[in-house]
Design a protein around this motif. Structure first.
Motif, short mmCIF file in Angstrom:
data_model
loop_
_atom_site.label_atom_id
_atom_site.label_comp_id
_atom_site.label_asym_id
_atom_site.label_seq_id
_atom_site.Cartn_x
_atom_site.Cartn_y
_atom_site.Cartn_z
N CYS A 17 1.06 1.77 9.77
CA CYS A 17 1.25 1.20 8.24
C CYS A 17 2.46 2.52 8.49
CB CYS A 17 -0.16 1.69 8.06
SG CYS A 17 -0.71 0.27 7.32
N CYS A 18 3.77 2.03 7.94
CA CYS A 18 4.49 2.85 7.47
C CYS A 18 4.58 3.37 5.93
CB CYS A 18 5.74 2.14 7.24
SG CYS A 18 6.47 0.85 9.05
N PRO A 19 5.37 4.16 5.81
CA PRO A 19 5.47 4.79 4.22
C PRO A 19 5.36 4.20 3.34
CG PRO A 19 6.78 6.43 6.25
CD PRO A 19 5.78 4.87 6.57
N ASP A 20 5.72 4.02 2.04
CA ASP A 20 5.83 2.97 0.88
C ASP A 20 7.22 3.02 0.88
OD1 ASP A 20 2.75 2.77 0.90
OD2 ASP A 20 2.58 4.11 -0.84
N ARG A 21 7.52 1.98 0.52
CA ARG A 21 8.98 1.65 -0.26
C ARG A 21 10.24 2.04 1.13
NH1 ARG A 21 8.79 4.24 -5.98
NH2 ARG A 21 7.18 3.03 -6.74
N LEU A 22 9.15 1.46 2.81
CA LEU A 22 10.52 2.13 3.86
C LEU A 22 11.55 0.71 3.04
CD1 LEU A 22 10.69 3.43 5.97
CD2 LEU A 22 9.66 1.31 7.68
N PRO A 23 12.17 0.70 3.68
CA PRO A 23 13.90 -0.52 3.77
C PRO A 23 13.57 -1.38 4.90
CG PRO A 23 14.90 1.87 3.51
CD PRO A 23 13.01 2.48 3.92
N LEU A 79 13.66 7.43 13.79
CA LEU A 79 13.98 7.25 12.70
C LEU A 79 13.68 7.91 11.49
CD1 LEU A 79 12.28 3.45 13.40
CD2 LEU A 79 14.60 3.99 13.48
N GLY A 80 13.16 8.83 11.68
CA GLY A 80 12.93 9.62 10.49
C GLY A 80 11.69 9.35 9.93
N VAL A 81 10.79 8.44 10.73
CA VAL A 81 9.26 8.31 9.15
C VAL A 81 8.39 8.34 10.54
CG1 VAL A 81 8.57 5.81 9.01
CG2 VAL A 81 11.24 6.49 9.23
N ASP A 82 7.49 8.82 9.90
CA ASP A 82 5.74 9.39 10.52
C ASP A 82 4.80 7.72 9.59
OD1 ASP A 82 3.91 10.35 12.43
OD2 ASP A 82 4.01 12.21 10.42
N GLU A 102 -5.27 11.49 7.03
CA GLU A 102 -4.59 11.86 5.93
C GLU A 102 -3.76 11.94 6.02
OE1 GLU A 102 -7.43 14.91 5.56
OE2 GLU A 102 -9.15 13.85 4.88
N GLY A 103 -2.66 11.83 4.82
CA GLY A 103 -1.52 12.29 5.15
C GLY A 103 -0.02 11.59 5.32
N THR A 104 1.40 11.68 5.82
CA THR A 104 1.66 11.08 6.19
C THR A 104 1.60 10.31 6.93
OG1 THR A 104 3.43 12.69 6.56
CG2 THR A 104 3.62 11.92 4.73
N GLY A 105 1.05 10.75 8.45
CA GLY A 105 1.33 10.42 9.44
C GLY A 105 -0.18 10.76 10.71
N GLY A 106 -0.29 10.70 11.65
CA GLY A 106 -1.71 10.27 12.20
C GLY A 106 -1.98 9.57 13.21
N VAL A 107 -3.25 9.95 14.30
CA VAL A 107 -3.62 8.30 14.55
C VAL A 107 -5.79 8.69 14.57
CG1 VAL A 107 -3.60 7.26 16.97
CG2 VAL A 107 -1.89 8.59 16.72
#
Length: 301
Positions: A17-23, A79-82, A102-107
């Motif tokens: 899952c990428c962050p919301d509203r990713l271009p 890409l500067g994206v977690d 939890e948070g913006t990124g992780g496995v």
């Protein structure tokens, strides 16, 4: 963990899952990075994807959790994206796991032998595929956790949620989900404002779209005509419309398109004005010129 699973024929699925509203263009680059891990990637627009890792584990010579961390390093550095990564033996387990990061990124990787113990304590709403209304109905009957749901007979769940939805919920609470990852990429498309989509097409960056008509087009007037037809088709429901999104698909290379000579002098004049406005925008920016009706009004000082 997942090396053992792959040797006995167990599927290994990664849900990203990428962050919301990713271009969209960045989302496409994430999908390209996933394709570097495995040839079996299923896009789940607007910002998620599934990856079948069963064959990839042997190829890369590592475990699934490490592949997930490799992916995060690549998306952040390039890409500067977690991203949030869930890994499990089924789509349901993997998708449920990614939502628990939890948070913006992780496995978060769930081993096949731990599925029941891991799913059990989760609130029923956390099980992937369970909607808010379904979760509320299950809680009303005392099924607050996935473990409680798994302990109830499928027939009871079917009476609460309906035949098909109940069967799926009962199976997935037990970690049963036979769905395979189906390779699927995004089609060539563009989702931008009408004037910007037209300008991209005219510049040859995306190519013209195929409109309902005899030939492809890359002109604002044609996009507006499509929007007007959509509004007309809404009939008496037009008052409920709050917006219309136009999406350009089935794009073709601008250099391969032939354009019919038109005898409509009014249209030809508009197209010439369109080209002039494109040149102004190229020099002074996209907001430098446009229809007077949509430009902000400024009082003369």
């Amino acid at each position: 963990m997942h090396k053992d699973a792959s040797r006995v024929g167990q599927s290994v699925v990664m849900h990203v899952c990428c962050p919301d509203r990713l271009p969209e263009d960045v989302y496409r680059e994430v999908l390209e990075l996933l394709a570097g891990l495995s040839p079996v990637v299923q896009a789940l627009p607007p910002g998620c994807a599934l990856v079948d890792l069963k064959g990839a584990l042997h190829y890369h010579g590592t475990d699934a959790a490490h592949l997930g961390e490799m992916l995060r390093v690549r998306t952040v550095s390039r890409l500067g994206v977690d991203v949030r990564v869930g890994i499990g033996p089924t789509i349901t387990v993997a998708a449920t796991a990614s939502a628990q990061v939890e948070g913006t990124g992780g496995v978060l990787a769930v081993a096949p032998r731990r599925v029941a113990d891991w799913l059990g304590p989760l609130p029923v709403r956390a099980l992937h595929g369970i909607g808010p209304r379904q979760a509320a109905a299950l809680r009303d009957y005392g099924m607050h956790s996935v473990g409680r749901l798994a302990a109830v007979s499928p027939a009871t769940v079917q009476r609460l949620l309906g035949r098909r939805a109940g069967r799926l919920a009962a199976d997935r609470a037990r970690g049963v989900d036979p769905r395979p990852v189906v390779p699927q990429t995004l089609p060539a498309s563009a989702a931008v404002r009408a004037d910007r989509a037209g300008r991209r097409g005219r510049a040859g960056r995306r190519g013209p779209w195929r409109r309902p008509g005899p030939e492809p087009s890359a002109h604002d007037q044609d996009l507006r005509a499509v929007a007007y037809r959509l509004m007309d088709a809404a009939g008496l429901q037009r008052a409920r419309l709050t917006g219309i999104a136009l999406r350009a698909e089935d794009l073709v290379d601008a250099g391969r398109v032939t354009e019919q000579i038109s005898l409509d002098t009014t249209r030809e004049s508009r197209l010439m004005a369109e080209q002039a406005m494109d040149r102004v925008r190229d020099r002074f920016g996209p907001a430098s010129i446009g229809p007077a009706a949509v430009l902000p009004f400024r009082r003369a000082s």
